[in-house]
Design a protein around this motif. Structure first.
Motif, short mmCIF file in Angstrom:
data_model
loop_
_atom_site.label_atom_id
_atom_site.label_comp_id
_atom_site.label_asym_id
_atom_site.label_seq_id
_atom_site.Cartn_x
_atom_site.Cartn_y
_atom_site.Cartn_z
N GLY A 30 84.21 22.75 106.18
CA GLY A 30 84.93 22.26 105.02
C GLY A 30 86.32 21.73 105.35
N THR A 31 86.95 22.30 106.35
CA THR A 31 88.33 21.93 106.67
C THR A 31 88.41 20.93 107.82
OG1 THR A 31 88.47 23.77 108.22
CG2 THR A 31 89.22 24.19 105.98
N GLY A 32 87.30 20.65 108.47
CA GLY A 32 87.34 19.76 109.63
C GLY A 32 87.75 20.48 110.90
N THR A 33 87.98 21.79 110.80
CA THR A 33 88.39 22.55 111.98
C THR A 33 87.33 22.49 113.08
OG1 THR A 33 89.86 24.08 110.81
CG2 THR A 33 88.84 24.91 112.82
N GLY A 34 86.07 22.50 112.68
CA GLY A 34 84.99 22.49 113.67
C GLY A 34 85.12 21.34 114.65
N LYS A 35 85.27 20.13 114.10
CA LYS A 35 85.38 18.95 114.97
C LYS A 35 86.65 19.01 115.82
CE LYS A 35 82.82 15.79 111.94
NZ LYS A 35 81.55 16.02 112.62
N LEU A 36 87.70 19.57 115.23
CA LEU A 36 88.96 19.71 115.94
C LEU A 36 88.80 20.64 117.14
CD1 LEU A 36 91.58 18.35 115.11
CD2 LEU A 36 92.23 20.44 113.90
N LEU A 37 88.11 21.74 116.94
CA LEU A 37 87.90 22.70 118.02
C LEU A 37 87.16 22.05 119.18
CD1 LEU A 37 86.80 25.88 116.00
CD2 LEU A 37 89.02 25.46 117.09
N VAL A 38 86.14 21.27 118.84
CA VAL A 38 85.36 20.60 119.88
C VAL A 38 86.27 19.70 120.70
CG1 VAL A 38 83.51 18.92 120.28
CG2 VAL A 38 83.24 20.68 118.51
N ARG A 39 87.23 19.03 120.04
CA ARG A 39 88.13 18.10 120.73
C ARG A 39 89.19 18.79 121.56
NH1 ARG A 39 89.27 14.66 116.41
NH2 ARG A 39 91.46 15.18 116.52
N VAL A 40 89.78 19.88 121.03
CA VAL A 40 90.99 20.40 121.69
C VAL A 40 90.75 21.43 122.79
CG1 VAL A 40 92.40 19.98 119.64
CG2 VAL A 40 91.44 22.27 120.03
N CYS A 41 89.63 22.14 122.75
CA CYS A 41 89.46 23.22 123.71
C CYS A 41 89.31 22.67 125.13
CB CYS A 41 88.24 24.07 123.37
SG CYS A 41 87.92 25.31 124.64
N PRO A 42 90.20 23.03 126.04
CA PRO A 42 90.15 22.49 127.40
C PRO A 42 88.95 23.01 128.19
CG PRO A 42 91.82 24.19 127.25
CD PRO A 42 91.33 23.95 125.85
N ALA A 43 88.36 24.10 127.74
CA ALA A 43 87.23 24.68 128.46
C ALA A 43 85.89 24.29 127.83
CB ALA A 43 87.37 26.20 128.50
N HIS A 44 85.93 23.43 126.82
CA HIS A 44 84.70 22.99 126.14
C HIS A 44 83.87 24.17 125.65
CE1 HIS A 44 85.83 19.06 127.53
NE2 HIS A 44 85.83 19.50 128.78
N LEU A 62 89.41 30.19 128.39
CA LEU A 62 90.55 30.39 129.29
C LEU A 62 91.67 31.17 128.64
CD1 LEU A 62 90.66 26.69 130.51
CD2 LEU A 62 89.83 28.64 131.84
N GLU A 63 91.47 31.55 127.40
CA GLU A 63 92.48 32.31 126.65
C GLU A 63 93.80 31.56 126.56
OE1 GLU A 63 92.49 36.37 128.17
OE2 GLU A 63 90.31 36.35 128.33
N CYS A 64 93.71 30.27 126.30
CA CYS A 64 94.92 29.45 126.25
C CYS A 64 95.55 29.45 124.86
CB CYS A 64 94.60 28.02 126.66
SG CYS A 64 93.61 27.12 125.44
N GLY A 65 94.76 29.76 123.83
CA GLY A 65 95.32 29.85 122.48
C GLY A 65 95.35 28.55 121.70
N THR A 66 94.91 27.45 122.32
CA THR A 66 94.97 26.16 121.64
C THR A 66 94.16 26.16 120.35
OG1 THR A 66 95.19 25.07 123.77
CG2 THR A 66 94.58 23.68 121.90
N CYS A 67 93.00 26.75 120.38
CA CYS A 67 92.13 26.72 119.20
C CYS A 67 92.80 27.44 118.04
CB CYS A 67 90.76 27.32 119.50
SG CYS A 67 90.80 28.99 120.19
#
Ligand code: SF4
Length: 92
Positions: A30-44, A62-67
């Protein structure tokens, strides 16, 4: 540790029964977060299935916290892996 152990760059102890990441699929969609997660996570870690569900390969995290930084409230639950599980960064 052993030489082989010291040579490993990153060592994972995967907590097989316990994903440390949970996606609330409804909110993520609903928020578009799903697609964002796919894009931003460096570890896919995240990928979008054909039905729009976000799948989570949590063992690669990688426990980077970006998501956490990009996720809409309620869309993502993320905890550090239990105990000594998860990634350990080795220096040499
Ligand atoms: Fe990906 Fe970083 Fe989130 Fe782990 S913490 S799932 S590596 S964005």
């Amino acid at each position: 540790g052993s030489v082989a152990c010291r040579l490993a760059k990153n060592h994972y102890d995967v907590d097989e029964d316990n994903s440390h990441i949970h996606v609330n699929q409804d909110i993520a969609r609903g928020t578009g977060t799903g697609k964002l997660l796919v894009r931003v996570c460096p570890a896919h870690v995240y990928s979008e299935e054909s039905d729009g569900t976000i799948s989570v390969e949590y063992a690669a995290c990688l426990e980077c916290g970006t998501c956490l930084a990009v996720a809409a409230p309620g869309s993502l639950e993320w905890h550090y892996p239990a105990g000594a599980m998860g990634i350990s960064f080795r220096e040499g």
